[in-house]
Design an enzyme around this catalytic site. Structure first.
Site, PDB file in Angstrom:
ATOM      1  CB  ALA A 122      32.705  28.545  42.879  1.00  0.00           C
ATOM      2  N   GLY A 153      36.838  25.946  41.492  1.00  0.00           N
ATOM      3  CA  GLY A 153      35.920  25.485  40.444  1.00  0.00           C
ATOM      4  C   GLY A 153      36.502  25.635  39.045  1.00  0.00           C
ATOM      5  CD  GLU A 182      36.250  21.724  42.110  1.00  0.00           C
ATOM      6  OE1 GLU A 182      35.737  22.872  42.103  1.00  0.00           O
ATOM      7  OE2 GLU A 182      36.037  20.906  43.013  1.00  0.00           O
ATOM      8  CD  GLU A 212      38.281  24.622  46.090  1.00  0.00           C
ATOM      9  OE1 GLU A 212      39.479  24.290  46.269  1.00  0.00           O
ATOM     10  OE2 GLU A 212      37.677  24.414  45.031  1.00  0.00           O
TER      11      GLU A 212
HETATM   12  N1  CAA Z   1      34.810  34.795  43.095  1.00  0.00           N
HETATM   13  C1  CAA Z   1      34.384  36.062  42.979  1.00  0.00           C
HETATM   14  N2  CAA Z   1      35.180  37.084  42.605  1.00  0.00           N
HETATM   15  C2  CAA Z   1      36.471  36.797  42.352  1.00  0.00           C
HETATM   16  C3  CAA Z   1      37.001  35.508  42.448  1.00  0.00           C
HETATM   17  C4  CAA Z   1      36.098  34.466  42.834  1.00  0.00           C
HETATM   18  N3  CAA Z   1      36.484  33.179  42.930  1.00  0.00           N
HETATM   19  N4  CAA Z   1      38.308  35.542  42.156  1.00  0.00           N
HETATM   20  C5  CAA Z   1      38.598  36.808  41.846  1.00  0.00           C
HETATM   21  N5  CAA Z   1      37.492  37.590  41.969  1.00  0.00           N
HETATM   22  C6  CAA Z   1      37.369  39.030  41.753  1.00  0.00           C
HETATM   23  C7  CAA Z   1      37.965  39.808  42.901  1.00  0.00           C
HETATM   24  O1  CAA Z   1      37.037  39.918  43.970  1.00  0.00           O
HETATM   25  C8  CAA Z   1      38.253  41.139  42.243  1.00  0.00           C
HETATM   26  O2  CAA Z   1      37.036  41.842  42.110  1.00  0.00           O
HETATM   27  P1  CAA Z   1      36.965  43.412  42.589  1.00  0.00           P
HETATM   28  O3  CAA Z   1      37.901  44.119  41.642  1.00  0.00           O
HETATM   29  O4  CAA Z   1      35.524  43.753  42.370  1.00  0.00           O
HETATM   30  O5  CAA Z   1      37.428  43.438  43.982  1.00  0.00           O
HETATM   31  C9  CAA Z   1      38.680  40.729  40.815  1.00  0.00           C
HETATM   32  O6  CAA Z   1      38.160  39.401  40.624  1.00  0.00           O
HETATM   33  C10 CAA Z   1      40.180  40.664  40.639  1.00  0.00           C
HETATM   34  O7  CAA Z   1      40.697  39.821  41.654  1.00  0.00           O
HETATM   35  P2  CAA Z   1      41.946  40.232  42.595  1.00  0.00           P
HETATM   36  O8  CAA Z   1      41.956  41.715  42.823  1.00  0.00           O
HETATM   37  O9  CAA Z   1      41.936  39.354  43.804  1.00  0.00           O
HETATM   38  O10 CAA Z   1      43.158  39.842  41.616  1.00  0.00           O
HETATM   39  P3  CAA Z   1      44.637  39.414  42.024  1.00  0.00           P
HETATM   40  O11 CAA Z   1      45.390  39.369  40.727  1.00  0.00           O
HETATM   41  O12 CAA Z   1      45.155  40.241  43.137  1.00  0.00           O
HETATM   42  O13 CAA Z   1      44.500  37.906  42.608  1.00  0.00           O
HETATM   43  C11 CAA Z   1      43.661  35.627  42.597  1.00  0.00           C
HETATM   44  C12 CAA Z   1      44.070  36.866  41.759  1.00  0.00           C
HETATM   45  C13 CAA Z   1      44.910  35.023  43.295  1.00  0.00           C
HETATM   46  C14 CAA Z   1      43.106  34.607  41.620  1.00  0.00           C
HETATM   47  C15 CAA Z   1      42.623  36.024  43.667  1.00  0.00           C
HETATM   48  O14 CAA Z   1      41.569  36.758  43.035  1.00  0.00           O
HETATM   49  C16 CAA Z   1      41.992  34.864  44.375  1.00  0.00           C
HETATM   50  O15 CAA Z   1      42.592  34.287  45.264  1.00  0.00           O
HETATM   51  N6  CAA Z   1      40.736  34.510  44.007  1.00  0.00           N
HETATM   52  C17 CAA Z   1      39.980  33.472  44.674  1.00  0.00           C
HETATM   53  C18 CAA Z   1      40.481  32.073  44.329  1.00  0.00           C
HETATM   54  C19 CAA Z   1      39.677  31.029  45.077  1.00  0.00           C
HETATM   55  O16 CAA Z   1      39.684  30.970  46.291  1.00  0.00           O
HETATM   56  N7  CAA Z   1      38.974  30.170  44.335  1.00  0.00           N
HETATM   57  C20 CAA Z   1      38.131  29.118  44.906  1.00  0.00           C
HETATM   58  C21 CAA Z   1      36.695  29.585  44.973  1.00  0.00           C
HETATM   59  S1  CAA Z   1      35.636  28.455  45.865  1.00  0.00           S
HETATM   60  C22 CAA Z   1      35.293  27.222  44.778  1.00  0.00           C
HETATM   61  O17 CAA Z   1      35.680  27.251  43.637  1.00  0.00           O
HETATM   62  C23 CAA Z   1      34.410  26.098  45.314  1.00  0.00           C
HETATM   63  C24 CAA Z   1      34.224  24.924  44.421  1.00  0.00           C
HETATM   64  O18 CAA Z   1      34.973  24.000  44.452  1.00  0.00           O
HETATM   65  C25 CAA Z   1      33.095  24.854  43.510  1.00  0.00           C
END
Ligand code: CAA
Length: 257
Positions: free
Chosen positions: A65, A108, A111, A131
């Site tokens: 998400a 998400g 999911e 999460e």
């Molecule tokens: N939401 C918003 N933006 C996201 C994102 C997310 N879930 N995941 C990645 N991005 C964005 C980053 O902010 C970044 O944007 P900027 O360049 O503007 O800073 C861009 O995508 C590239 O990401 P990274 O620089 O972090 O890329 P990376 O290769 O170094 O890492 C990753 C990749 C491990 C996937 C890392 O981005 C990450 O950990 N993302 C979040 C994963 C996460 O926590 N997901 C769960 C979300 S909560 C949820 O989903 C709730 C639910 O159950 C409904």
């Protein structure tokens, strides 16, 4: 129809929906999820489509998400936001849906893949429910569908400890149907979905309904439900066609009714 966050195309009888928000690793915002479900419901109503394939990019199916969209939300904002309701729309799609996952399928995104009927993956796929690292828990089915798919021990390792599963582990634990090479996963996924798409449409739909009843009904109710769906298929032209084709040693020509 033109969309902002997804691409759609038809490959034979497969309706392909590709998440297309590459700069955010296909993070799922509300607008993307609404577009995705609008497109899938349109394919569900289209008799030329037998199966759907949901995919992302080689690097990310979806990284979860959109954290930026919900960072400052209150509980009431979350309640009033129809974001998670889109997963309920997905569970009402009647045709088979295959998720083709490469790279990250997190939160998400994982999911979303699990709400599809089957998952095929590239060797680079990584599945996770991280999460906990954000101070929350999965909210779009992760605690339920992951536990049903891989069992309590692995699900808790993922949900409490942020463990990622590789494609091979996900297949070994029953989350993933097939693992394909990185170079060819999308063509392989299309071939997989294409074979399903060519099968008798009403039988496909009722088969999906019968299997999903396992998660909703006690065994005897599920068996009774299956039997009624089985009997009902004897009213279709495709049952007559399929059995006649077998008896006469020819290929069936499905009518779709
Ligand atoms: N939401 C918003 N933006 C996201 C994102 C997310 N879930 N995941 C990645 N991005 C964005 C980053 O902010 C970044 O944007 P900027 O360049 O503007 O800073 C861009 O995508 C590239 O990401 P990274 O620089 O972090 O890329 P990376 O290769 O170094 O890492 C990753 C990749 C491990 C996937 C890392 O981005 C990450 O950990 N993302 C979040 C994963 C996460 O926590 N997901 C769960 C979300 S909560 C949820 O989903 C709730 C639910 O159950 C409904």
């Amino acid at each position: 129809m033109t969309y902002e966050y997804i691409l759609t195309r038809e490959e034979g009888r497969v309706g392909v929906v590709q998440l297309n928000r590459p700069k955010a690793l296909n993070a799922l915002n509300k607008a993307l999820m609404v577009e995705l479900m609008d497109a899938m419901e349109a394919y569900d109503a289209n008799a030329d489509i037998g199966c759907m394939l949901v995919t992302g990019s080689a690097k990310a199916f979806a990284a979860g998400a959109d954290i930026k969209e919900m960072a400052n939300a209150t509980p009431v904002d979350m309640l009033n936001n129809p974001f998670i309701d889109q997963w309920d729309r997905l569970s009402k799609i009647s045709k088979p849906v295959v998720a083709a996952v490469s790279g990250y399928a997190l939160g998400g995104g994982c999911e979303l893949a699990m709400a599809c009927d089957m998952i095929v993956a590239s060797e680079s796929a990584k599945f996770g429910q991280p999460e906990i690292n954000l101070g929350i828990i999965p909210g779009a089915g992760g605690t339920q569908r992951m536990t049903l798919a891989v069992g309590k021990a692995v699900a808790l390792d993922m949900i409490l400890n942020g463990r990622f599963l590789s494609a091979q582990e996900a297949q070994q634990f029953g989350l993933v149907n097939r693992v394909y090479p990185n170079e060819s996963y999308l063509e392989d996924a299309l071939a997989f979905a294409g074979e399903i798409a060519e099968r008798a449409p009403v039988a496909l739909r009722l088969a999906k309904e019968a299997v999903n009843a396992v998660f909703e009904m006690p065994l005897q109710a599920g068996l009774n439900h299956e039997r009624k769906l089985f009997y009902m298929l004897f009213s279709t032209a495709d049952q007559k066609e399929g059995m006649d084709a077998f008896v006469n040693k020819r290929k069936a020509d499905w009518k779709g009714h």
